[in-house]
Scaffold this motif. Structure first.
Motif, mmCIF file in Angstrom:
data_model
loop_
_atom_site.group_PDB
_atom_site.id
_atom_site.type_symbol
_atom_site.label_atom_id
_atom_site.label_comp_id
_atom_site.label_asym_id
_atom_site.label_seq_id
_atom_site.Cartn_x
_atom_site.Cartn_y
_atom_site.Cartn_z
ATOM 1 N N MET A 275 0.839 -1.187 0.000
ATOM 2 C CA MET A 275 0.000 0.000 0.000
ATOM 3 C C MET A 275 0.877 1.239 0.000
ATOM 4 O O MET A 275 2.024 1.203 0.453
ATOM 5 C CB MET A 275 -0.931 -0.008 1.216
ATOM 6 C CG MET A 275 -1.915 -1.171 1.215
ATOM 7 S SD MET A 275 -3.026 -1.131 2.633
ATOM 8 C CE MET A 275 -3.846 0.427 2.340
ATOM 9 N N ALA A 276 0.313 2.353 -0.517
ATOM 10 C CA ALA A 276 1.106 3.575 -0.624
ATOM 11 C C ALA A 276 0.192 4.786 -0.605
ATOM 12 O O ALA A 276 -1.023 4.688 -0.817
ATOM 13 C CB ALA A 276 1.930 3.559 -1.901
ATOM 14 N N ASP A 277 0.812 5.967 -0.363
ATOM 15 C CA ASP A 277 0.096 7.225 -0.524
ATOM 16 C C ASP A 277 0.481 7.810 -1.880
ATOM 17 O O ASP A 277 0.953 7.086 -2.766
ATOM 18 C CB ASP A 277 0.413 8.179 0.631
ATOM 19 C CG ASP A 277 1.906 8.474 0.752
ATOM 20 O OD1 ASP A 277 2.667 8.148 -0.198
ATOM 21 O OD2 ASP A 277 2.314 9.030 1.785
ATOM 22 N N GLU A 278 0.314 9.133 -2.064
ATOM 23 C CA GLU A 278 0.564 9.721 -3.375
ATOM 24 C C GLU A 278 2.022 9.680 -3.807
ATOM 25 O O GLU A 278 2.339 9.952 -4.963
ATOM 26 C CB GLU A 278 0.061 11.168 -3.421
ATOM 27 C CG GLU A 278 0.786 12.117 -2.494
ATOM 28 C CD GLU A 278 0.097 12.243 -1.146
ATOM 29 O OE1 GLU A 278 0.295 13.270 -0.488
ATOM 30 O OE2 GLU A 278 -0.639 11.313 -0.767
ATOM 31 N N THR A 279 2.941 9.319 -2.902
ATOM 32 C CA THR A 279 4.351 9.198 -3.291
ATOM 33 C C THR A 279 4.635 7.891 -4.011
ATOM 34 O O THR A 279 5.715 7.709 -4.569
ATOM 35 C CB THR A 279 5.261 9.287 -2.055
ATOM 36 O OG1 THR A 279 5.020 8.153 -1.206
ATOM 37 C CG2 THR A 279 5.014 10.580 -1.288
ATOM 38 N N PHE B 3 5.404 2.072 -2.002
ATOM 39 C CA PHE B 3 4.583 0.959 -1.533
ATOM 40 C C PHE B 3 5.274 0.189 -0.405
ATOM 41 O O PHE B 3 6.475 -0.096 -0.470
ATOM 42 C CB PHE B 3 4.270 0.009 -2.693
ATOM 43 C CG PHE B 3 3.233 0.547 -3.631
ATOM 44 C CD1 PHE B 3 1.882 0.330 -3.407
ATOM 45 C CD2 PHE B 3 3.614 1.292 -4.741
ATOM 46 C CE1 PHE B 3 0.926 0.834 -4.269
ATOM 47 C CE2 PHE B 3 2.667 1.802 -5.607
ATOM 48 C CZ PHE B 3 1.315 1.574 -5.372
ATOM 49 N N LYS B 4 4.470 -0.145 0.608
ATOM 50 C CA LYS B 4 4.940 -0.940 1.742
ATOM 51 C C LYS B 4 3.961 -2.089 1.959
ATOM 52 O O LYS B 4 2.747 -1.931 1.771
ATOM 53 C CB LYS B 4 5.038 -0.078 3.004
ATOM 54 C CG LYS B 4 6.111 1.004 2.932
ATOM 55 C CD LYS B 4 6.170 1.810 4.217
ATOM 56 C CE LYS B 4 7.369 2.758 4.228
ATOM 57 N NZ LYS B 4 7.367 3.690 3.103
ATOM 58 N N PRO B 5 4.472 -3.265 2.347
ATOM 59 C CA PRO B 5 3.584 -4.430 2.514
ATOM 60 C C PRO B 5 2.660 -4.288 3.719
ATOM 61 O O PRO B 5 3.065 -3.812 4.779
ATOM 62 C CB PRO B 5 4.569 -5.592 2.699
ATOM 63 C CG PRO B 5 5.822 -4.953 3.220
ATOM 64 C CD PRO B 5 5.886 -3.596 2.593
ATOM 65 N N VAL B 6 1.406 -4.680 3.532
ATOM 66 C CA VAL B 6 0.411 -4.726 4.604
ATOM 67 C C VAL B 6 -0.314 -6.064 4.488
ATOM 68 O O VAL B 6 -0.736 -6.445 3.390
ATOM 69 C CB VAL B 6 -0.603 -3.565 4.499
ATOM 70 C CG1 VAL B 6 -1.689 -3.707 5.567
ATOM 71 C CG2 VAL B 6 0.101 -2.226 4.635
ATOM 72 N N PHE C 243 -8.618 -0.636 4.358
ATOM 73 C CA PHE C 243 -7.391 -0.191 3.702
ATOM 74 C C PHE C 243 -6.977 1.179 4.238
ATOM 75 O O PHE C 243 -5.800 1.437 4.495
ATOM 76 C CB PHE C 243 -7.594 -0.117 2.185
ATOM 77 C CG PHE C 243 -7.698 -1.453 1.505
ATOM 78 C CD1 PHE C 243 -6.572 -2.246 1.322
ATOM 79 C CD2 PHE C 243 -8.917 -1.915 1.038
ATOM 80 C CE1 PHE C 243 -6.661 -3.477 0.688
ATOM 81 C CE2 PHE C 243 -9.016 -3.140 0.395
ATOM 82 C CZ PHE C 243 -7.888 -3.927 0.226
ATOM 83 N N VAL C 244 -7.970 2.064 4.399
ATOM 84 C CA VAL C 244 -7.682 3.406 4.899
ATOM 85 C C VAL C 244 -7.162 3.334 6.327
ATOM 86 O O VAL C 244 -6.164 3.982 6.688
ATOM 87 C CB VAL C 244 -8.943 4.293 4.818
ATOM 88 C CG1 VAL C 244 -8.676 5.657 5.443
ATOM 89 C CG2 VAL C 244 -9.396 4.445 3.371
ATOM 90 N N VAL D 18 -2.474 -1.025 -3.609
ATOM 91 C CA VAL D 18 -3.613 -0.161 -3.278
ATOM 92 C C VAL D 18 -3.085 1.202 -2.860
ATOM 93 O O VAL D 18 -2.169 1.310 -2.040
ATOM 94 C CB VAL D 18 -4.477 -0.770 -2.159
ATOM 95 C CG1 VAL D 18 -5.604 0.186 -1.775
ATOM 96 C CG2 VAL D 18 -5.051 -2.108 -2.603
ATOM 97 N N LEU D 19 -3.676 2.229 -3.443
ATOM 98 C CA LEU D 19 -3.309 3.610 -3.165
ATOM 99 C C LEU D 19 -4.355 4.207 -2.227
ATOM 100 O O LEU D 19 -5.555 4.103 -2.486
ATOM 101 C CB LEU D 19 -3.276 4.380 -4.484
ATOM 102 C CG LEU D 19 -2.825 5.829 -4.497
ATOM 103 C CD1 LEU D 19 -1.353 5.926 -4.131
ATOM 104 C CD2 LEU D 19 -3.065 6.418 -5.879
#
Length: 272
Positions: free
Chosen positions: A1-5, A8-11, A23-24, A65-66
């Motif tokens: 998962m990642a933000d606008e940058t 991605f990091k595993p969740v 997700f949020v 997922v963003l």
């Protein structure tokens, strides 16, 4: 998962069908209703995940997922892909990353009726303007001067396997179509280089005439065609000028594809 940058990091979820709000919450987004979750599919397409919608992770492999805080999404196109971004501004770096462009590809903003704009990694693109911004990805060959012509022209020539070179001599920009095939048996050569000079204001302004090297003669009579007997020096070469004028040009529509068709027709119709 990642933000606008897009870092991605595993969740890991215990539930194979988490809700959009999960997700949020997994990235600490609060209040939840101010965030959106967007799945980035393997083919690069996007899929919205509503906050109360279950998203099945089974059989999909590692999902991307963003999750971003926003109140709307902005649409844009890269080549034929319809993409969306949850912020008004997007950097060139992120846009290229979303499109999964290879390192040797550059991103260009399609400017209808004008010169397309090359997008650098550090450029910020405003997606909030009226309409949907459209971008084109092209193999980055800026060292050859190909950025001097609109990306739509480059795309046309490359997709039709037309070898070409772009020259800038004294502020005059020209395209040379290399080893251009001539009509069978029509001339004393089977191929020739075709020079097309792009006038100031192109592509809104039509190119006038074209030039060939070497000089061509009609094979049947051994003479040059009508209105093709003047010489023109450009790029360290002397060219044969073909006085074929364009009286109908559609800004925003016509380009090198039009000129190539005109050249082919002029060569086929050449007479003494």
């Amino acid at each position: 998962m990642a933000d606008e940058t897009l870092d991605f990091k595993p969740v890991i979820f215990d539930d194979p069908k988490p809700l959009g709000r999960q997700f949020v919450e997994a990235v600490g987004g609060a209040p939840v209703h101010e965030y959106v979750a967007i799945a980035i599919l393997p083919d690069g397409d996007f899929e919205d995940i509503r906050l109360d919608e279950q998203y099945d992770l089974r059989g999909r492999g590692a999902e991307r997922v963003l999750v971003v805080r926003t109140d709307r999404k902005f649409l844009f196109k890269i080549d034929d892909a319809d993409l969306e971004w949850p912020r008004r501004f997007i950097s060139g770096f992120v846009a290229k990353k979303l499109a999964r462009l290879a390192p040797n590809y550059a991103l260009w903003l399609d400017v209808p009726g004008g010169h397309d704009q090359k997008i650098q990694d550090c450029d910020l693109i405003d997606l909030g303007k009226p309409g949907v911004e459209r971008f084109i990805s092209i193999i980055d060959e800026t060292t050859e001067g190909r950025e001097l012509i609109p990306s739509a022209d480059r795309s046309f020539l490359e997709s039709h396997d037309v070898a070409f070179e772009v020259l800038n001599e004294g502020g005059k920009i020209a395209v040379i179509l290399e080893d251009f095939p001539l009509p069978d048996g029509k001339f004393d050569h089977a191929t020739a280089d075709i020079l097309i000079i792009l006038p100031p204001g192109y592509p809104d302004v039509a190119p006038d005439m074209f030039y060939t090297s070497p000089r061509l003669k009609l094979a049947s009579i051994g003479r040059e065609p009508r209105a093709a007997n003047a010489a023109y020096d450009f790029g360290g070469r002397t060219w044969q000028r073909w006085s074929r004028h364009c009286n109908a040009w559609r800004p925003g529509i016509d380009g090198l594809q039009t000129m190539v068709a005109r050249v082919r027709r002029a060569l086929e119709e050449a007479r003494a």
